[in-house]
Design a protein around this motif. Structure first.
Motif, PDB file in Angstrom:
ATOM      1  N   LYS A  21      55.259  44.660  55.623  1.00 26.50           N
ATOM      2  CA  LYS A  21      55.881  43.497  56.264  1.00 26.50           C
ATOM      3  C   LYS A  21      56.881  43.930  57.327  1.00 26.50           C
ATOM      4  O   LYS A  21      57.117  43.217  58.288  1.00 26.50           O
ATOM      5  CB  LYS A  21      56.569  42.621  55.224  1.00 26.50           C
ATOM      6  CG  LYS A  21      55.587  41.996  54.262  1.00 26.50           C
ATOM      7  CD  LYS A  21      56.266  41.111  53.261  1.00 26.50           C
ATOM      8  CE  LYS A  21      55.213  40.542  52.321  1.00 26.50           C
ATOM      9  NZ  LYS A  21      55.776  39.704  51.297  1.00 26.50           N
ATOM     10  N   GLU A  22      57.479  45.112  57.125  1.00 27.38           N
ATOM     11  CA  GLU A  22      58.384  45.693  58.112  1.00 27.38           C
ATOM     12  C   GLU A  22      58.439  47.198  57.904  1.00 27.38           C
ATOM     13  O   GLU A  22      58.236  47.688  56.798  1.00 27.38           O
ATOM     14  CB  GLU A  22      59.777  45.080  58.069  1.00 27.38           C
ATOM     15  CG  GLU A  22      60.474  45.147  56.747  1.00 27.38           C
ATOM     16  CD  GLU A  22      61.825  44.467  56.769  1.00 27.38           C
ATOM     17  OE1 GLU A  22      62.751  45.025  56.163  1.00 27.38           O
ATOM     18  OE2 GLU A  22      61.943  43.392  57.381  1.00 27.38           O
ATOM     19  N   CYS A  23      58.653  47.930  59.009  1.00 29.90           N
ATOM     20  CA  CYS A  23      58.715  49.386  58.934  1.00 29.90           C
ATOM     21  C   CYS A  23      59.332  49.928  60.213  1.00 29.90           C
ATOM     22  O   CYS A  23      59.661  49.180  61.125  1.00 29.90           O
ATOM     23  CB  CYS A  23      57.331  49.989  58.697  1.00 29.90           C
ATOM     24  SG  CYS A  23      56.154  49.730  60.020  1.00 29.90           S
ATOM     25  N   VAL A  68      47.237  45.219  65.602  1.00 23.15           N
ATOM     26  CA  VAL A  68      48.488  45.630  64.958  1.00 23.15           C
ATOM     27  C   VAL A  68      48.690  44.832  63.670  1.00 23.15           C
ATOM     28  O   VAL A  68      49.003  45.395  62.624  1.00 23.15           O
ATOM     29  CB  VAL A  68      49.693  45.454  65.911  1.00 23.15           C
ATOM     30  CG1 VAL A  68      50.999  45.763  65.204  1.00 23.15           C
ATOM     31  CG2 VAL A  68      49.522  46.323  67.145  1.00 23.15           C
ATOM     32  N   MET A  69      48.455  43.526  63.758  1.00 27.67           N
ATOM     33  CA  MET A  69      48.608  42.654  62.583  1.00 27.67           C
ATOM     34  C   MET A  69      47.668  43.090  61.470  1.00 27.67           C
ATOM     35  O   MET A  69      48.079  43.253  60.321  1.00 27.67           O
ATOM     36  CB  MET A  69      48.308  41.201  62.976  1.00 27.67           C
ATOM     37  CG  MET A  69      48.407  40.203  61.850  1.00 27.67           C
ATOM     38  SD  MET A  69      50.086  39.804  61.373  1.00 27.67           S
ATOM     39  CE  MET A  69      50.625  38.859  62.768  1.00 27.67           C
ATOM     40  N   ALA A  70      46.411  43.313  61.798  1.00 24.91           N
ATOM     41  CA  ALA A  70      45.421  43.708  60.792  1.00 24.91           C
ATOM     42  C   ALA A  70      45.764  45.063  60.173  1.00 24.91           C
ATOM     43  O   ALA A  70      45.662  45.239  58.956  1.00 24.91           O
ATOM     44  CB  ALA A  70      44.025  43.738  61.414  1.00 24.91           C
ATOM     45  N   ALA A  71      46.156  46.012  61.000  1.00 23.26           N
ATOM     46  CA  ALA A  71      46.469  47.361  60.513  1.00 23.26           C
ATOM     47  C   ALA A  71      47.627  47.343  59.523  1.00 23.26           C
ATOM     48  O   ALA A  71      47.552  47.955  58.455  1.00 23.26           O
ATOM     49  CB  ALA A  71      46.800  48.267  61.692  1.00 23.26           C
ATOM     50  N   LEU A  72      48.685  46.642  59.876  1.00 24.47           N
ATOM     51  CA  LEU A  72      49.869  46.616  59.015  1.00 24.47           C
ATOM     52  C   LEU A  72      49.644  45.778  57.760  1.00 24.47           C
ATOM     53  O   LEU A  72      50.087  46.144  56.671  1.00 24.47           O
ATOM     54  CB  LEU A  72      51.088  46.131  59.803  1.00 24.47           C
ATOM     55  CG  LEU A  72      51.516  47.045  60.956  1.00 24.47           C
ATOM     56  CD1 LEU A  72      52.657  46.417  61.746  1.00 24.47           C
ATOM     57  CD2 LEU A  72      51.904  48.425  60.466  1.00 24.47           C
TER      58      LEU A  72
END
Length: 81
Positions: free
Chosen positions: A61-63, A51-55
């Motif tokens: 940073k937020e969505c 999840v971290m890598a994808a975003l």
């Protein structure tokens, strides 16, 4: 005629109340990467690192949750060279 006017007024009030409820329901919360990562397994069925890598790859940073789901899904399906 008075009853028609009252009926119209009540109908307009009901529509206004329904509109207010719809706008509350349609508003979605925005979450940070950390919040998505903390719930990665439950939300996306994957590890927090994915999840971290994808975003981060997308510079997010937020969505909203649907946007994050789409990005994470695409990232997981991506072919590895």
């Amino acid at each position: 005629m008075a009853s028609a006017k009252n009926g119209t007024q009540i109908s307009a009030e009901n529509e206004s109340a329904a509109s207010a409820e719809d706008s509350v329901v349609k508003q979605e919360s925005t979450y940070t990467i950390d919040e998505f990562c903390s719930n990665a397994q439950a939300l996306f069925g994957t590890m927090p690192e994915c999840v971290m890598a994808a975003l981060k790859e997308k510079g997010i940073k937020e969505c909203k949750k649907p946007e994050a789901e789409k990005i994470v899904r695409q990232f997981i399906k991506k072919e590895v060279d």
